[in-house]
Enzyme design. Sequence first.
Site, PDB file in Angstrom:
ATOM      1  N   ILE B  14       0.831  -1.212   0.000  1.00  0.00           N
ATOM      2  CA  ILE B  14       0.000   0.000   0.000  1.00  0.00           C
ATOM      3  C   ILE B  14       0.864   1.259   0.000  1.00  0.00           C
ATOM      4  O   ILE B  14       0.508   2.272  -0.630  1.00  0.00           O
ATOM      5  CB  ILE B  14      -1.004  -0.007   1.191  1.00  0.00           C
ATOM      6  CG1 ILE B  14      -2.084   1.067   0.994  1.00  0.00           C
ATOM      7  CG2 ILE B  14      -0.315   0.198   2.532  1.00  0.00           C
ATOM      8  CD1 ILE B  14      -3.018   0.782  -0.153  1.00  0.00           C
ATOM      9  N   SER B  36      12.002   0.783   6.649  1.00  0.00           N
ATOM     10  CA  SER B  36      11.554  -0.523   6.185  1.00  0.00           C
ATOM     11  C   SER B  36      12.382  -1.587   6.884  1.00  0.00           C
ATOM     12  O   SER B  36      13.603  -1.606   6.763  1.00  0.00           O
ATOM     13  CB  SER B  36      11.730  -0.627   4.667  1.00  0.00           C
ATOM     14  OG  SER B  36      11.768  -1.987   4.272  1.00  0.00           O
ATOM     15  N   LYS B  91      -5.757   1.915   7.470  1.00  0.00           N
ATOM     16  CA  LYS B  91      -6.892   1.186   8.043  1.00  0.00           C
ATOM     17  C   LYS B  91      -6.530  -0.280   8.228  1.00  0.00           C
ATOM     18  O   LYS B  91      -5.804  -0.786   7.373  1.00  0.00           O
ATOM     19  CB  LYS B  91      -8.135   1.321   7.169  1.00  0.00           C
ATOM     20  CG  LYS B  91      -7.885   0.886   5.719  1.00  0.00           C
ATOM     21  CD  LYS B  91      -8.731  -0.175   5.115  1.00  0.00           C
ATOM     22  CE  LYS B  91      -8.821  -1.514   5.699  1.00  0.00           C
ATOM     23  NZ  LYS B  91      -9.041  -2.579   4.682  1.00  0.00           N
ATOM     24  N   ASP B 169     -11.490  -7.450   6.727  1.00  0.00           N
ATOM     25  CA  ASP B 169     -10.431  -6.572   6.208  1.00  0.00           C
ATOM     26  C   ASP B 169     -10.956  -5.773   5.000  1.00  0.00           C
ATOM     27  O   ASP B 169     -10.900  -4.542   5.007  1.00  0.00           O
ATOM     28  CB  ASP B 169      -9.174  -7.383   5.872  1.00  0.00           C
ATOM     29  CG  ASP B 169      -8.075  -6.504   5.304  1.00  0.00           C
ATOM     30  OD1 ASP B 169      -7.499  -5.713   6.071  1.00  0.00           O
ATOM     31  OD2 ASP B 169      -7.830  -6.573   4.080  1.00  0.00           O
TER      32      ASP B 169
END
Lengths: 311, 311
Positions: B14, B36, B91, B169
Amino acid sequence: MTAHRIGIIGLGKIAQDQHLPVIGANPNFELLAVSSQRGLSHRDARHTFQDYRELLKLPELEAVSICTPPQVRYAIAREALLAGKSVLLEKPPAATLSELEDLRRLAARTGRVVFTTWHAQYNKAVKEARKALAGWSVRRLLVTWKEDVRHWHPGQQWIWQAGGFGVFDPGVNALSIVTRIMPEPVFIKTADLSFPSNRDAPIAAALTFAMNHGEGDLQAVFDWRQTGPQSWDIEVETEAGLILKLSQGGSCLEIGGRLVVKEEPAEYEGIYRRFDALLNARQSEIDDAPFRLVADAFMIGRRVQVEPFED
Amino acid sequence: MTAHRIGIIGLGKIAQDQHLPVIGANPNFELLAVSSQRGLSHRDARHTFQDYRELLKLPELEAVSICTPPQVRYAIAREALLAGKSVLLEKPPAATLSELEDLRRLAARTGRVVFTTWHAQYNKAVKEARKALAGWSVRRLLVTWKEDVRHWHPGQQWIWQAGGFGVFDPGVNALSIVTRIMPEPVFIKTADLSFPSNRDAPIAAALTFAMNHGEGDLQAVFDWRQTGPQSWDIEVETEAGLILKLSQGGSCLEIGGRLVVKEEPAEYEGIYRRFDALLNARQSEIDDAPFRLVADAFMIGRRVQVEPFED
């Protein structure tokens, strides 16, 4: 100040055992009315209704205590608030968190008092435990809440239905003590939920908690299959090594091996003293933390199927 | 006003597909750093870290977007706020409602911005649907959210673990549209949750909702077993008989049979426009309503065991 004119909606066991006698003994309240779908009444009440909507029409009524099963509490509380009445809610305060959130909005909109009660919090031992733990870090928490469902809920089918909460019905009492005494927030980390193969609610649960400070060993075990001695115990150990033991549902407290509090529970007396103060101050008290932990446990919990339960 | 110096924590799909290009195209943001765990970097970022704690030490950093899996979002968000940084959350905003509630407290305490994003809300069709429904009563709601989990989540094991939310989800995207467009609050009335016998998260769910006004027919069906055409549709009918159809995940809107909006989704562009405004106003936006409905569905839901799922 004149007494608060109050009504009781729902005359089940908890209303008969606690709300009615405690209101009767508190001079700051006057029992104006009761409503009971089953047509029960009470000698102290000036008015008796079968339909709570009739009760809500009494202009001199200031507040109601809602003692019905949780499934219908929200709808009744909403109508009461819109009728200009303040509201005391038995535990759990609603069927879902979204309903409770809407009551928070309605309290603000109507200017009336909403009071969510968690009766286990109203023990002197709980108050003292909270004081003793303030400012400390906790390294160990063990909640043991084990009771015999056949004894405490004989033949009650709704507790086994989806939305009946199962063993979280007593377990939320323990959680309401935990959220009250712990010096920082706890979060559900894992939850194992044991569902009897023939039921839609858990008969047992094992929870682990997380905190922000340190790597504590924080656990709760709820079990409805306990025969013989019943356990309602909470043990807390601080980083400094101090051990607190709350037992008998929060009515006894030992600190460092010394008995500090041992009192007959007077939970509902404390609840109505608090409600009196809230009504006088026109202030709501909406504590959703224990209920939120229950929802979190169901949301992230692992379901385990166990043997069927027959009562 | 100078651009907001922002960092991205977690460079998964994402972040790569949406956050990086959208930040790159918005002159009000400057990508200062990325972190990361897997050691990924990005040409636009001035600094790259493997440990997000190092990223949070940058004094010129104003805000971070947290794009990690939900299980670790809360801990990172907490550290970011305590380091004086504002926070944008993918989210769902946290692993549990209690974690999100703690972020609300921390936002107030630190004076920093917390922004919970629900990307599906940032469609023009959703905005227009909200406008069209304002002030009306709804008599029918049908949410159909059916997709092929093998296509969208190939080999992702965490979505099947307890706390991975399963079909909720994607389902929470639908719920985030519902809470946005409906003219009054909805509550979970019943939930049937289908768990594959070898998994700890539901593969399908059937929900019914209640409202305060009227006896509407309000339903949602989520299913991850859909092969062939995928469905992300929401149909709403008002008491006056007007029918709204949101389709393609909220990017198309028909009202009364007439196509009103049909746009390529630009959800993340909208999210960062909103974040810019919130940062400038030093104002948090914490919308927990969609997440609360998920928790309520798990709490009062009935579990049904279905055939094992292998991917």
